[in-house]
Design a protein around this motif. Structure first.
Motif, PDB file in Angstrom:
ATOM      1  N   ALA A  23      16.701  -7.745  14.658  1.00 24.27           N
ATOM      2  CA  ALA A  23      15.740  -8.873  14.996  1.00 24.27           C
ATOM      3  C   ALA A  23      16.162  -9.326  16.588  1.00 24.27           C
ATOM      4  N   ASP A  24      17.583  -9.439  16.549  1.00 28.65           N
ATOM      5  CA  ASP A  24      18.051  -9.392  18.100  1.00 28.65           C
ATOM      6  C   ASP A  24      17.534  -8.377  18.985  1.00 28.65           C
ATOM      7  N   THR A  25      17.674  -7.044  18.702  1.00 26.60           N
ATOM      8  CA  THR A  25      17.327  -6.032  19.480  1.00 26.60           C
ATOM      9  C   THR A  25      15.668  -5.919  19.912  1.00 26.60           C
ATOM     10  N   VAL A  26      14.876  -6.330  18.796  1.00 25.78           N
ATOM     11  CA  VAL A  26      13.463  -6.613  19.206  1.00 25.78           C
ATOM     12  C   VAL A  26      13.625  -7.362  20.464  1.00 25.78           C
ATOM     13  N   GLU A  27      14.167  -8.575  20.113  1.00 22.66           N
ATOM     14  CA  GLU A  27      13.890  -9.745  21.024  1.00 22.66           C
ATOM     15  C   GLU A  27      14.604  -9.084  22.581  1.00 22.66           C
ATOM     16  N   TYR A  28      15.844  -8.566  22.279  1.00 27.05           N
ATOM     17  CA  TYR A  28      16.387  -8.057  23.571  1.00 27.05           C
ATOM     18  C   TYR A  28      15.657  -6.979  24.334  1.00 27.05           C
ATOM     19  N   GLY A  29      14.944  -5.856  23.593  1.00 25.23           N
ATOM     20  CA  GLY A  29      13.968  -4.786  24.162  1.00 25.23           C
ATOM     21  C   GLY A  29      12.686  -5.512  24.815  1.00 25.23           C
ATOM     22  N   GLU A  30      12.101  -6.421  24.299  1.00 25.44           N
ATOM     23  CA  GLU A  30      11.218  -7.148  24.848  1.00 25.44           C
ATOM     24  C   GLU A  30      11.495  -7.829  26.464  1.00 25.44           C
ATOM     25  N   GLN A  32      13.958  -6.979  28.206  1.00 23.54           N
ATOM     26  CA  GLN A  32      14.282  -5.833  29.039  1.00 23.54           C
ATOM     27  C   GLN A  32      12.995  -5.161  29.646  1.00 23.54           C
ATOM     28  N   SER A  33      12.024  -5.001  28.593  1.00 14.95           N
ATOM     29  CA  SER A  33      10.855  -4.093  29.195  1.00 14.95           C
ATOM     30  C   SER A  33       9.507  -4.932  29.066  1.00 14.95           C
ATOM     31  N   GLY A  34       9.537  -5.979  28.665  1.00 12.00           N
ATOM     32  CA  GLY A  34       8.245  -6.607  28.744  1.00 12.00           C
ATOM     33  C   GLY A  34       7.436  -6.108  27.374  1.00 12.00           C
ATOM     34  N   ILE A  35       8.058  -5.355  26.751  1.00 14.36           N
ATOM     35  CA  ILE A  35       6.950  -4.484  25.335  1.00 14.36           C
ATOM     36  C   ILE A  35       7.823  -4.962  24.193  1.00 14.36           C
ATOM     37  N   ARG A  36       7.147  -5.372  23.171  1.00 15.24           N
ATOM     38  CA  ARG A  36       7.616  -5.640  21.978  1.00 15.24           C
ATOM     39  C   ARG A  36       7.276  -4.614  21.148  1.00 15.24           C
ATOM     40  N   ALA A  37       8.498  -3.877  20.682  1.00 14.92           N
ATOM     41  CA  ALA A  37       8.180  -2.705  19.887  1.00 14.92           C
ATOM     42  C   ALA A  37       9.106  -2.724  18.409  1.00 14.92           C
ATOM     43  N   GLU A  38       8.515  -3.758  17.610  1.00 15.26           N
ATOM     44  CA  GLU A  38       8.959  -4.089  16.482  1.00 15.26           C
ATOM     45  C   GLU A  38       9.032  -2.925  15.553  1.00 15.26           C
ATOM     46  N   GLY A  39       7.752  -2.350  15.451  1.00 14.45           N
ATOM     47  CA  GLY A  39       7.619  -1.317  14.492  1.00 14.45           C
ATOM     48  C   GLY A  39       8.369   0.252  14.730  1.00 14.45           C
ATOM     49  N   ALA A 112      23.856 -15.864  25.149  1.00 15.11           N
ATOM     50  CA  ALA A 112      23.238 -15.062  25.747  1.00 15.11           C
ATOM     51  C   ALA A 112      21.768 -15.024  25.066  1.00 15.11           C
ATOM     52  N   PHE A 113      21.900 -14.840  23.674  1.00 17.94           N
ATOM     53  CA  PHE A 113      20.766 -14.511  23.179  1.00 17.94           C
ATOM     54  C   PHE A 113      19.765 -15.911  23.034  1.00 17.94           C
ATOM     55  N   LYS A 114      20.280 -17.177  23.100  1.00 19.81           N
ATOM     56  CA  LYS A 114      19.310 -18.375  23.072  1.00 19.81           C
ATOM     57  C   LYS A 114      19.069 -18.374  24.492  1.00 19.81           C
ATOM     58  N   GLU A 115      19.467 -17.955  25.540  1.00 18.67           N
ATOM     59  CA  GLU A 115      19.074 -17.789  26.735  1.00 18.67           C
ATOM     60  C   GLU A 115      18.156 -16.741  26.861  1.00 18.67           C
ATOM     61  N   LEU A 116      18.217 -15.778  26.360  1.00 18.92           N
ATOM     62  CA  LEU A 116      17.150 -14.535  26.396  1.00 18.92           C
ATOM     63  C   LEU A 116      15.896 -15.428  25.569  1.00 18.92           C
ATOM     64  N   VAL A 117      15.987 -15.810  24.525  1.00 16.58           N
ATOM     65  CA  VAL A 117      14.700 -16.313  23.737  1.00 16.58           C
ATOM     66  C   VAL A 117      14.024 -17.265  24.727  1.00 16.58           C
ATOM     67  N   ALA A 118      14.974 -18.318  25.301  1.00 19.86           N
ATOM     68  CA  ALA A 118      14.122 -19.344  26.166  1.00 19.86           C
ATOM     69  C   ALA A 118      13.454 -18.868  27.295  1.00 19.86           C
ATOM     70  N   LEU A 120      12.142 -15.633  27.418  1.00 21.66           N
ATOM     71  CA  LEU A 120      10.844 -15.007  26.620  1.00 21.66           C
ATOM     72  C   LEU A 120       9.789 -15.920  26.304  1.00 21.66           C
ATOM     73  N   ALA A 121      10.301 -17.369  25.933  1.00 21.58           N
ATOM     74  CA  ALA A 121       9.334 -18.238  25.813  1.00 21.58           C
ATOM     75  C   ALA A 121       8.540 -18.693  27.118  1.00 21.58           C
ATOM     76  N   ARG A 122       9.515 -18.788  28.038  1.00 20.02           N
ATOM     77  CA  ARG A 122       8.882 -19.205  29.637  1.00 20.02           C
ATOM     78  C   ARG A 122       7.875 -18.092  30.113  1.00 20.02           C
ATOM     79  N   ARG A 123       8.330 -16.925  29.757  1.00 27.09           N
ATOM     80  CA  ARG A 123       7.321 -16.026  29.959  1.00 27.09           C
ATOM     81  C   ARG A 123       6.195 -15.901  29.320  1.00 27.09           C
ATOM     82  N   GLN A 124       6.097 -16.247  28.134  1.00 24.01           N
ATOM     83  CA  GLN A 124       4.829 -16.290  27.228  1.00 24.01           C
ATOM     84  C   GLN A 124       4.313 -17.313  27.633  1.00 24.01           C
ATOM     85  N   THR A 125       4.753 -18.515  27.904  1.00 18.80           N
ATOM     86  CA  THR A 125       4.004 -19.573  28.596  1.00 18.80           C
ATOM     87  C   THR A 125       3.194 -19.260  29.586  1.00 18.80           C
TER      88      THR A 125
END
Length: 137
Positions: A23-30, A32-39, A112-118, A120-125
């Protein structure tokens, strides 16, 4: 029975850790790339687990084969018994040690993960998207 119970708890913890890291790598990938590639990410995880299980089975068979194991024999040679012990003990222990070293080198800390998720939330907003939507850069 107690040893198998302990083994079950350990395997459960390992599986939970694998999926938490996934799950962390999915968030990290998004991030880094702006693409959420869970599948795709989970498909790669499933494939590599199956390959690993195949390699593990082959390594065990190869190890006992080197020791001269004879299938169906009433008595095994001392070398065959030693190779069975190596396949059941030393090989898994070395594999676990190597995996532990890889996990200790995992660069994504909790902070670092908490900062990354924050971020991503700013980007989505800012874009008005949801995490389920795929953004193309």
């Amino acid at each position: 029975v107690a040893a198998y119970g302990l083994l079950g708890v350990a395997f459960g913890a390992i599986n939970a850790l694998i999926f938490a890291f996934q799950a962390d790598t999915v968030e990290y990938g998004e991030w880094q790339s702006g693409i959420r590639a869970e599948g795709a990410s989970y498909a790669v995880l499933s494939f590599t687990r199956k390959v690993g299980q195949g390699i593990g089975g082959a390594a065990a068979a190869w190890t006992i084969g080197i020791g001269g194991y004879v299938s169906g024999a009433a008595v095994q040679s001392d070398a065959a018994v030693t190779s069975i012990r190596v396949a059941a003990g030393a090989v898994p222990a070395l594999t676990i040690a190597a995996a532990t070293l890889v996990m200790l080198a995992y660069p994504l800390t909790e902070r670092a993960f908490k900062e990354l998720v924050a971020e991503l939330a700013r980007r989505q907003t800012a874009t008005g998207s949801t995490s389920a939507e795929t953004e193309r850069p």
